[in-house]
Design a protein around this motif. Structure first.
Motif, PDB file in Angstrom:
ATOM      1  N   GLU A  85      -5.232   6.008   1.031  1.00 58.16           N
ATOM      2  CA  GLU A  85      -4.379   6.267  -0.128  1.00 58.16           C
ATOM      3  C   GLU A  85      -3.384   7.375   0.182  1.00 58.16           C
ATOM      4  OE1 GLU A  85      -2.739   6.282  -4.011  1.00 58.16           O
ATOM      5  OE2 GLU A  85      -3.905   4.774  -2.934  1.00 58.16           O
ATOM      6  N   SER A  86      -3.841   8.405   0.887  1.00 58.73           N
ATOM      7  CA  SER A  86      -2.951   9.501   1.259  1.00 58.73           C
ATOM      8  C   SER A  86      -1.885   9.031   2.245  1.00 58.73           C
ATOM      9  CB  SER A  86      -3.779  10.642   1.867  1.00 58.73           C
ATOM     10  OG  SER A  86      -2.963  11.760   2.146  1.00 58.73           O
ATOM     11  N   LEU A  87      -2.277   8.169   3.177  1.00 59.79           N
ATOM     12  CA  LEU A  87      -1.326   7.611   4.146  1.00 59.79           C
ATOM     13  C   LEU A  87      -0.274   6.766   3.428  1.00 59.79           C
ATOM     14  CD1 LEU A  87      -0.684   7.255   7.215  1.00 59.79           C
ATOM     15  CD2 LEU A  87      -2.146   5.221   7.151  1.00 59.79           C
ATOM     16  N   TYR A  88      -0.701   5.979   2.480  1.00 59.22           N
ATOM     17  CA  TYR A  88       0.207   5.149   1.678  1.00 59.22           C
ATOM     18  C   TYR A  88       1.202   6.006   0.908  1.00 59.22           C
ATOM     19  CZ  TYR A  88       1.266   2.911  -2.865  1.00 59.22           C
ATOM     20  OH  TYR A  88       1.867   2.474  -4.023  1.00 59.22           O
ATOM     21  N   ARG A  89       0.718   7.048   0.277  1.00 58.58           N
ATOM     22  CA  ARG A  89       1.602   7.920  -0.503  1.00 58.58           C
ATOM     23  C   ARG A  89       2.644   8.598   0.381  1.00 58.58           C
ATOM     24  NH1 ARG A  89      -1.222  11.083  -5.339  1.00 58.58           N
ATOM     25  NH2 ARG A  89      -2.366   9.387  -6.332  1.00 58.58           N
ATOM     26  N   GLN A  90       2.195   9.102   1.513  1.00 63.40           N
ATOM     27  CA  GLN A  90       3.125   9.765   2.419  1.00 63.40           C
ATOM     28  C   GLN A  90       4.171   8.763   2.928  1.00 63.40           C
ATOM     29  OE1 GLN A  90       2.979  13.430   3.792  1.00 63.40           O
ATOM     30  NE2 GLN A  90       4.996  12.507   3.513  1.00 63.40           N
ATOM     31  N   GLY A  91       3.721   7.552   3.246  1.00 57.93           N
ATOM     32  CA  GLY A  91       4.639   6.534   3.712  1.00 57.93           C
ATOM     33  C   GLY A  91       5.673   6.160   2.661  1.00 57.93           C
ATOM     34  N   MET A  92       5.255   6.008   1.419  1.00 50.71           N
ATOM     35  CA  MET A  92       6.185   5.660   0.346  1.00 50.71           C
ATOM     36  C   MET A  92       7.186   6.791   0.104  1.00 50.71           C
ATOM     37  SD  MET A  92       5.487   2.575  -0.837  1.00 50.71           S
ATOM     38  CE  MET A  92       5.773   2.337  -2.597  1.00 50.71           C
ATOM     39  N   GLU A  93       6.705   8.020   0.187  1.00 48.85           N
ATOM     40  CA  GLU A  93       7.597   9.171   0.006  1.00 48.85           C
ATOM     41  C   GLU A  93       8.645   9.202   1.116  1.00 48.85           C
ATOM     42  OE1 GLU A  93       7.283  14.054  -0.191  1.00 48.85           O
ATOM     43  OE2 GLU A  93       5.531  12.829  -0.688  1.00 48.85           O
ATOM     44  N   TYR A  94       8.224   9.006   2.348  1.00 45.41           N
ATOM     45  CA  TYR A  94       9.164   8.989   3.466  1.00 45.41           C
ATOM     46  C   TYR A  94      10.155   7.835   3.330  1.00 45.41           C
ATOM     47  CZ  TYR A  94       6.582  12.433   6.306  1.00 45.41           C
ATOM     48  OH  TYR A  94       5.992  13.575   6.796  1.00 45.41           O
ATOM     49  N   TYR A  95       9.657   6.657   3.005  1.00 44.21           N
ATOM     50  CA  TYR A  95      10.523   5.482   2.979  1.00 44.21           C
ATOM     51  C   TYR A  95      11.610   5.593   1.913  1.00 44.21           C
ATOM     52  CZ  TYR A  95      12.253   0.750   2.848  1.00 44.21           C
ATOM     53  OH  TYR A  95      13.092  -0.334   2.876  1.00 44.21           O
ATOM     54  N   PHE A  96      11.216   6.019   0.719  1.00 42.98           N
ATOM     55  CA  PHE A  96      12.163   6.025  -0.378  1.00 42.98           C
ATOM     56  C   PHE A  96      12.979   7.306  -0.501  1.00 42.98           C
ATOM     57  CE2 PHE A  96       9.368   2.587  -1.847  1.00 42.98           C
ATOM     58  CZ  PHE A  96      10.319   1.654  -2.220  1.00 42.98           C
ATOM     59  N   LEU A  97      12.444   8.421  -0.026  1.00 40.92           N
ATOM     60  CA  LEU A  97      13.102   9.700  -0.309  1.00 40.92           C
ATOM     61  C   LEU A  97      13.588  10.454   0.918  1.00 40.92           C
ATOM     62  CD1 LEU A  97      10.672  10.992  -3.097  1.00 40.92           C
ATOM     63  CD2 LEU A  97      12.790   9.710  -3.357  1.00 40.92           C
ATOM     64  N   ASN A  98      13.444   9.891   2.097  1.00 43.75           N
ATOM     65  CA  ASN A  98      13.869  10.612   3.301  1.00 43.75           C
ATOM     66  C   ASN A  98      14.503   9.617   4.280  1.00 43.75           C
ATOM     67  OD1 ASN A  98      14.032  12.082   5.766  1.00 43.75           O
ATOM     68  ND2 ASN A  98      12.399  13.449   5.056  1.00 43.75           N
ATOM     69  N   ASN A  99      15.813   9.622   4.328  1.00 41.21           N
ATOM     70  CA  ASN A  99      16.527   8.660   5.155  1.00 41.21           C
ATOM     71  C   ASN A  99      16.136   8.756   6.627  1.00 41.21           C
ATOM     72  OD1 ASN A  99      18.296   6.645   5.805  1.00 41.21           O
ATOM     73  ND2 ASN A  99      20.137   7.910   5.685  1.00 41.21           N
ATOM     74  N   GLU A 100      15.896   9.971   7.104  1.00 38.72           N
ATOM     75  CA  GLU A 100      15.571  10.171   8.514  1.00 38.72           C
ATOM     76  C   GLU A 100      14.169   9.668   8.856  1.00 38.72           C
ATOM     77  OE1 GLU A 100      16.149  14.257   9.428  1.00 38.72           O
ATOM     78  OE2 GLU A 100      18.340  14.184   9.185  1.00 38.72           O
ATOM     79  N   LEU A 101      13.280   9.645   7.871  1.00 39.00           N
ATOM     80  CA  LEU A 101      11.897   9.236   8.121  1.00 39.00           C
ATOM     81  C   LEU A 101      11.582   7.870   7.509  1.00 39.00           C
ATOM     82  CD1 LEU A 101      10.121  12.661   7.470  1.00 39.00           C
ATOM     83  CD2 LEU A 101      10.703  11.638   9.673  1.00 39.00           C
ATOM     84  N   CYS A 102      12.632   7.126   7.172  1.00 37.56           N
ATOM     85  CA  CYS A 102      12.452   5.836   6.503  1.00 37.56           C
ATOM     86  C   CYS A 102      11.576   4.886   7.319  1.00 37.56           C
ATOM     87  CB  CYS A 102      13.829   5.219   6.262  1.00 37.56           C
ATOM     88  SG  CYS A 102      13.806   3.588   5.511  1.00 37.56           S
ATOM     89  N   ASP A 103      11.893   4.710   8.596  1.00 39.76           N
ATOM     90  CA  ASP A 103      11.127   3.792   9.437  1.00 39.76           C
ATOM     91  C   ASP A 103       9.690   4.265   9.636  1.00 39.76           C
ATOM     92  OD1 ASP A 103      13.268   2.088   9.708  1.00 39.76           O
ATOM     93  OD2 ASP A 103      13.963   2.965  11.585  1.00 39.76           O
ATOM     94  N   GLU A 104       9.531   5.567   9.810  1.00 42.60           N
ATOM     95  CA  GLU A 104       8.188   6.132   9.969  1.00 42.60           C
ATOM     96  C   GLU A 104       7.367   5.909   8.702  1.00 42.60           C
ATOM     97  OE1 GLU A 104       5.954  10.437  10.788  1.00 42.60           O
ATOM     98  OE2 GLU A 104       8.113  10.222  11.182  1.00 42.60           O
ATOM     99  N   GLY A 105       8.012   6.073   7.555  1.00 43.85           N
ATOM    100  CA  GLY A 105       7.321   5.871   6.290  1.00 43.85           C
ATOM    101  C   GLY A 105       6.845   4.442   6.122  1.00 43.85           C
ATOM    102  N   LEU A 106       7.718   3.489   6.456  1.00 48.42           N
ATOM    103  CA  LEU A 106       7.319   2.091   6.352  1.00 48.42           C
ATOM    104  C   LEU A 106       6.187   1.787   7.321  1.00 48.42           C
ATOM    105  CD1 LEU A 106       7.778  -0.644   5.063  1.00 48.42           C
ATOM    106  CD2 LEU A 106       9.498  -1.132   6.822  1.00 48.42           C
TER     107      LEU A 106
END
Length: 240
Positions: A85-106
């Motif tokens: 769940e924590s991994l999912y949340r961090q990934g969603m935050e990166y994907y939607f709110l951080n252009n530089e970490l978008c791919d990492e978040g997904l």
């Protein structure tokens, strides 16, 4: 008396059993986990095991935190311990709110999905079927097949509607002014038959699903139509 009882338990039972008990407490309530930590020094040590953090229940922890709070270190520990769940949340935050970490978040969302996290399965599927970022990155056949496999899994376990609502609640709470780089679009329909002679429809005969049992899983119905409908529902209900 409570501390003496707790100390007796820690002496009587093997550590692995105590860790397992603590993980079950953590999976149900962080408040109860906190009280368990305070029971004794021995229980404080037991509850600090990675296995406990891996199973911690995070639904009542806010997704977005305006200021840095003690929960941040707790969530980092959960992620490092393999809490999906924590991994999912961090990934969603990166994907939607951080252009530089978008791919990492997904990648984080996809990893959690591959390990069986149902919200991640749904989120990854919707991103693949519906989202194109500002770089016009189209997803390939491998991602599409994996997304559809995740949706089939959720459908067979009768939790598509629940996951839609849970992921949608998170997505609709995002500050969209912070992720203006993201372009949301309805991709071409999966079903290319117009009109489709075996088009999918809910068992109740309306265009909406009220319960998971209304999702007719008749193998003669067009599966592509089912997922086209799912994309429409998610988009109309949760995308600003």
């Amino acid at each position: 008396m409570r501390k003496e009882s707790s100390k007796c338990i820690t002496y009587c039972l093997p550590r692995e059993i105590l860790v397992d008990i603590a993980s079950k407490v953590a999976s149900q309530s962080l408040a109860d986990l906190y009280h368990l930590k305070l029971a004794s020094k021995e229980m404080m040590n037991i509850t600090d095991d990675d296995y406990v953090y891996k199973h911690a229940y995070l639904d009542r922890v806010p997704f977005l935190r305006i200021t840095k709070i003690p929960q941040d270190s707790f969530l980092r520990r959960c992620r490092s311990s393999g809490n999906l769940e924590s991994l999912y949340r961090q990934g969603m935050e990166y994907y939607f709110l951080n252009n530089e970490l978008c791919d990492e978040g997904l990648g984080m969302v996809r990893m959690a999905a591959q390990k069986g996290h149902k919200r991640s399965m749904y989120a990854f599927a919707m991103i693949v079927l519906m989202c194109i970022d500002a770089r016009r990155r189209f997803f390939g056949l491998e991602e599409l097949e994996e997304a559809l496999a995740f949706l089939r899994f959720l459908r067979n376990h009768k939790c598509v509607l629940r996951c839609r609502n849970e992921v949608g609640e998170l997505v609709s709470s995002l500050p969209w002014s912070m992720c203006s780089y993201l372009v949301m679009t309805i991709t071409p329909c999966l079903c290319s038959s117009v009109p489709c002679t075996n088009t999918w429809r809910p068992r109740i005969g309306s265009e909406y699903l009220e319960t998971e049992d209304d999702d007719d899983n008749d193998p003669n119905m067009c599966e592509n139509c089912r997922w086209d409908h799912e994309v429409e529902e998610f988009y109309e209900n949760f995308i600003p």
